[in-house]
Design an enzyme around this catalytic site. Structure first.
Site, PDB file in Angstrom:
ATOM      1  N   ILE A 149       0.839  -1.195   0.000  1.00  0.00           N
ATOM      2  CA  ILE A 149       0.000   0.000   0.000  1.00  0.00           C
ATOM      3  C   ILE A 149       0.882   1.256   0.000  1.00  0.00           C
ATOM      4  O   ILE A 149       0.609   2.218  -0.716  1.00  0.00           O
ATOM      5  CB  ILE A 149      -0.932   0.015   1.237  1.00  0.00           C
ATOM      6  N   ARG A 187      -8.562   2.458   2.096  1.00  0.00           N
ATOM      7  CA  ARG A 187      -9.704   1.605   1.764  1.00  0.00           C
ATOM      8  C   ARG A 187      -9.490   0.831   0.473  1.00  0.00           C
ATOM      9  O   ARG A 187     -10.401   0.195  -0.041  1.00  0.00           O
ATOM     10  CB  ARG A 187     -10.943   2.485   1.645  1.00  0.00           C
ATOM     11  N   VAL A 188      -8.269   0.922  -0.046  1.00  0.00           N
ATOM     12  CA  VAL A 188      -7.948   0.374  -1.362  1.00  0.00           C
ATOM     13  C   VAL A 188      -7.712  -1.139  -1.321  1.00  0.00           C
ATOM     14  O   VAL A 188      -7.540  -1.710  -0.250  1.00  0.00           O
ATOM     15  CB  VAL A 188      -6.668   1.047  -1.886  1.00  0.00           C
ATOM     16  N   LYS A 215     -13.394   2.773   9.138  1.00  0.00           N
ATOM     17  CA  LYS A 215     -12.756   1.608   8.506  1.00  0.00           C
ATOM     18  C   LYS A 215     -13.213   0.309   9.186  1.00  0.00           C
ATOM     19  O   LYS A 215     -13.491  -0.701   8.531  1.00  0.00           O
ATOM     20  CB  LYS A 215     -11.233   1.751   8.576  1.00  0.00           C
ATOM     21  N   CYS A 263      -7.841  -8.134   6.324  1.00  0.00           N
ATOM     22  CA  CYS A 263      -8.800  -7.119   6.803  1.00  0.00           C
ATOM     23  C   CYS A 263     -10.042  -7.723   7.449  1.00  0.00           C
ATOM     24  O   CYS A 263     -10.242  -7.599   8.651  1.00  0.00           O
ATOM     25  CB  CYS A 263      -9.230  -6.225   5.639  1.00  0.00           C
TER      26      CYS A 263
HETATM   27  N1  NAD Z   1      -2.836  -4.960   2.225  1.00  0.00           N
HETATM   28  C1  NAD Z   1      -4.078  -4.536   2.042  1.00  0.00           C
HETATM   29  O1  NAD Z   1      -4.853  -5.118   1.276  1.00  0.00           O
HETATM   30  C2  NAD Z   1      -4.567  -3.287   2.744  1.00  0.00           C
HETATM   31  C3  NAD Z   1      -5.729  -2.669   2.300  1.00  0.00           C
HETATM   32  C4  NAD Z   1      -6.144  -1.512   2.930  1.00  0.00           C
HETATM   33  C5  NAD Z   1      -5.427  -1.025   3.993  1.00  0.00           C
HETATM   34  N2  NAD Z   1      -4.282  -1.638   4.408  1.00  0.00           N
HETATM   35  C6  NAD Z   1      -3.528  -1.074   5.525  1.00  0.00           C
HETATM   36  O2  NAD Z   1      -2.194  -0.858   5.105  1.00  0.00           O
HETATM   37  C7  NAD Z   1      -1.297  -1.352   6.082  1.00  0.00           C
HETATM   38  C8  NAD Z   1      -0.020  -1.759   5.396  1.00  0.00           C
HETATM   39  O3  NAD Z   1      -0.313  -2.816   4.524  1.00  0.00           O
HETATM   40  P1  NAD Z   1       0.704  -3.318   3.418  1.00  0.00           P
HETATM   41  O4  NAD Z   1      -0.038  -4.354   2.630  1.00  0.00           O
HETATM   42  O5  NAD Z   1       1.306  -2.168   2.702  1.00  0.00           O
HETATM   43  O6  NAD Z   1       1.804  -4.018   4.322  1.00  0.00           O
HETATM   44  P2  NAD Z   1       3.208  -4.646   3.827  1.00  0.00           P
HETATM   45  O7  NAD Z   1       3.509  -5.723   4.772  1.00  0.00           O
HETATM   46  O8  NAD Z   1       3.148  -4.918   2.363  1.00  0.00           O
HETATM   47  O9  NAD Z   1       4.243  -3.467   4.003  1.00  0.00           O
HETATM   48  C9  NAD Z   1       4.586  -2.872   5.202  1.00  0.00           C
HETATM   49  C10 NAD Z   1       5.959  -2.261   5.063  1.00  0.00           C
HETATM   50  O10 NAD Z   1       6.255  -1.540   6.267  1.00  0.00           O
HETATM   51  C11 NAD Z   1       7.645  -1.694   6.495  1.00  0.00           C
HETATM   52  N3  NAD Z   1       7.939  -1.342   7.884  1.00  0.00           N
HETATM   53  C12 NAD Z   1       7.719  -2.054   9.008  1.00  0.00           C
HETATM   54  N4  NAD Z   1       8.173  -1.363  10.087  1.00  0.00           N
HETATM   55  C13 NAD Z   1       8.666  -0.193   9.620  1.00  0.00           C
HETATM   56  C14 NAD Z   1       9.262   0.939  10.218  1.00  0.00           C
HETATM   57  N5  NAD Z   1       9.461   1.012  11.533  1.00  0.00           N
HETATM   58  N6  NAD Z   1       9.669   1.942   9.419  1.00  0.00           N
HETATM   59  C15 NAD Z   1       9.511   1.875   8.075  1.00  0.00           C
HETATM   60  N7  NAD Z   1       8.954   0.838   7.456  1.00  0.00           N
HETATM   61  C16 NAD Z   1       8.539  -0.188   8.215  1.00  0.00           C
HETATM   62  C17 NAD Z   1       7.932  -3.130   6.129  1.00  0.00           C
HETATM   63  O11 NAD Z   1       9.300  -3.332   5.877  1.00  0.00           O
HETATM   64  C18 NAD Z   1       7.069  -3.296   4.880  1.00  0.00           C
HETATM   65  O12 NAD Z   1       7.780  -3.009   3.690  1.00  0.00           O
HETATM   66  C19 NAD Z   1      -2.081  -2.509   6.735  1.00  0.00           C
HETATM   67  O13 NAD Z   1      -1.644  -2.766   8.043  1.00  0.00           O
HETATM   68  C20 NAD Z   1      -3.488  -2.001   6.713  1.00  0.00           C
HETATM   69  O14 NAD Z   1      -3.767  -1.256   7.873  1.00  0.00           O
HETATM   70  C21 NAD Z   1      -3.833  -2.752   3.785  1.00  0.00           C
END
Ligand code: NAD
Length: 424
Positions: free
Chosen positions: A11, A156-157, A211, A265
């Site tokens: 994301i 919300r994506v 959310k 989610c």
């Molecule tokens: N994945 C989905 O479908 C989705 C959809 C809507 C919302 N979200 C929200 O987005 C959030 C993130 O999801 P994602 O899929 O991008 O996760 P992801 O696991 O793909 O990526 C998270 C990134 O954060 C990095 N990270 C961890 N600790 C860190 C720190 N201290 N400093 C910098 N970077 C750090 C990790 O290295 C990783 O690259 C979810 O927890 C959720 O709340 C996700």
């Protein structure tokens, strides 16, 4: 604007690309060396969205996008900080704030007077104000609503189409005070595509609950569909025909029944709500109903082919939905456990995962190119490949349970294999 995006995952990277595409100077921060190095070398570290693979090279070449492993350093150079580091949840859905707290402490170290911080990670209600605001204030020496501005805006994506969803879903924004809300609105007006609806809600708590409300609604709705499926199955009624007919009335929006609910989610966020409030009964019950669907499905299989003890059964698709390489909280694991409890030998297949991954996940890897005897197959993730599969090629197969009601019943039955859907 100079914008820091903390967390360049599936994301966070699309967000960084979106903001940079609108002409802002974006510095992405991630702990992962491979992610940071790929971006600085002009390559997208993620391939789940074609537009990222296309745009990252040009944005990096133009100097509008770069990456660092040092959150505080990235934040120091920014007027706006968007935090999208995951909130980690274990198998029992207990929250571990460790990683996001660590990110918050780093953000606080880099904050300059006047910075806006927006959390987009899904959070339990109250977390932005009660947990993160004090950490940001004490770590930076800045004061909320005076020289530090803080808001929550849910993401919300869907992974794989983030840039598209950012344009078409309203952006909900709630600040920890009026000045924070105003600044967050102004940021998103400049950072998202012109014409995107940006909607302020009363405060950060309202935005946080939004959310949780939308995802929990879907879990509850699916639970109702699952109860209808069980009711219909007991009476020889086709629940899919019922739901399609019912939804022809414009106030009826019944979702699809299925073998379980997976992903980051929907099976997780209802816990953020009811873990902190025993009075929330319906979301808790819905979760339990959806978790039971694996056991209910295995019971249907037993009804059909008899006791499963020592019998080989194949789970097709361990991903949590069709055609993704992602198995977080997949209902395949509930099926695996129920089948094992019934004594079955549990085979698993998924074209998106390696044999080693399947084995680690507790399945005997199954090779569709060299099929061995199985008595039942349960389609858990309806990958496109399974829609084209000739089930007659699986030796000994007596029944296919279509856990997502996605396959062509007639062609399976024509191949001499019995077909059962979920309430269908
Ligand atoms: N994945 C989905 O479908 C989705 C959809 C809507 C919302 N979200 C929200 O987005 C959030 C993130 O999801 P994602 O899929 O991008 O996760 P992801 O696991 O793909 O990526 C998270 C990134 O954060 C990095 N990270 C961890 N600790 C860190 C720190 N201290 N400093 C910098 N970077 C750090 C990790 O290295 C990783 O690259 C979810 O927890 C959720 O709340 C996700």
């Amino acid at each position: 604007m100079r914008v820091a995006v903390v967390g360049l995952g599936h994301i966070g990277l699309p967000l960084a690309v979106q903001y940079a595409s609108r002409g802002h100077a974006v510095i992405g921060c991630d702990l992962s060396t491979s992610i940071v190095d790929a971006i600085n070398a002009g390559r997208s570290p993620h391939d789940d969205e074609a537009a990222l693979v296309e745009r990252v090279p040009e944005l990096v070449a133009s100097g509008r996008l770069r990456a660092t492993r040092d959150d505080a350093e990235g934040v120091r150079q920014a007027e706006v900080v968007v935090v999208i580091v995951p909130l980690v949840v274990d198998e029992r859905r207990e929250i571990d704030f460790g990683p996001i707290d660590a990110a918050t402490r780093e953000v606080a170290r880099g904050l300059q007077p006047g910075t806006l911080v927006v959390y987009e990670t899904t959070l339990p209600v109250g977390t932005t104000r009660d947990r993160f605001a004090p950490m940001l204030e004490s770590g930076s020496g800045l004061k909320l609503e005076r020289d530090l501005f803080l808001a929550f805006s849910p993401e919300r994506v869907l992974v794989g189409r983030v840039l598209l969803d950012l344009r078409r879903y309203p952006k909900i924004v709630g600040g920890t005070g009026p000045a924070s809300t105003e600044r967050a609105l102004a940021f998103y007006r400049e950072a998202l595509e012109p014409g995107t609806e940006i909607r302020a809600v009363a405060n950060a708590e309202t935005a946080e609950m939004t959310k949780l409300a939308e995802t929990t609604y879907r879990d509850v709705n699916i639970a109702l569909a699952n109860e209808y499926a069980r009711y219909a199955a007991a009476r020889g009624i086709d629940v899919i025909e019922v739901i399609e007919a019912a939804n022809s009335q414009p106030y009826s929006h019944i979702h699809a029944p299925g073998v379980g609910v997976g992903g980051h989610c929907i099976p997780v966020y209802p816990h953020f709500l009811f873990n902190t409030d025993a009075d929330l009964r319906l979301p808790r019950l819905a979760r339990a109903i959806n978790e039971e669907m694996g056991g209910w499905t295995v019971a249907r299989l037993e009804e059909r082919i008899g006791p499963l003890s020592g019998q080989p059964v194949l789970v097709l698709g361990i991903a949590y939905r069709a055609d993704v390489r992602e198995d977080a909280f997949s209902s395949a694991f509930r099926l695996r456990d129920e089948l094992r409890a019934a004594g079955a030998t549990v085979y698993g297949h998924d074209p998106y995962f390696t044999v080693e991954h399947l084995r680690t996940a507790g399945f005997e890897p199954y090779d569709l190119a060299n099929p061995i005897a199985v008595r039942g197959a349960i389609v858990q993730a309806p990958h496109a490949a399974y829609r084209a599969l000739d089930f007659a090629d699986l030796p000994g197969l007596e029944v296919v349970i279509d856990g997502r009601n996605a396959l062509d019943r007639a062609s399976i039955e024509a191949s001499g294999v019995a077909y059962l859907g979920i309430g269908h």
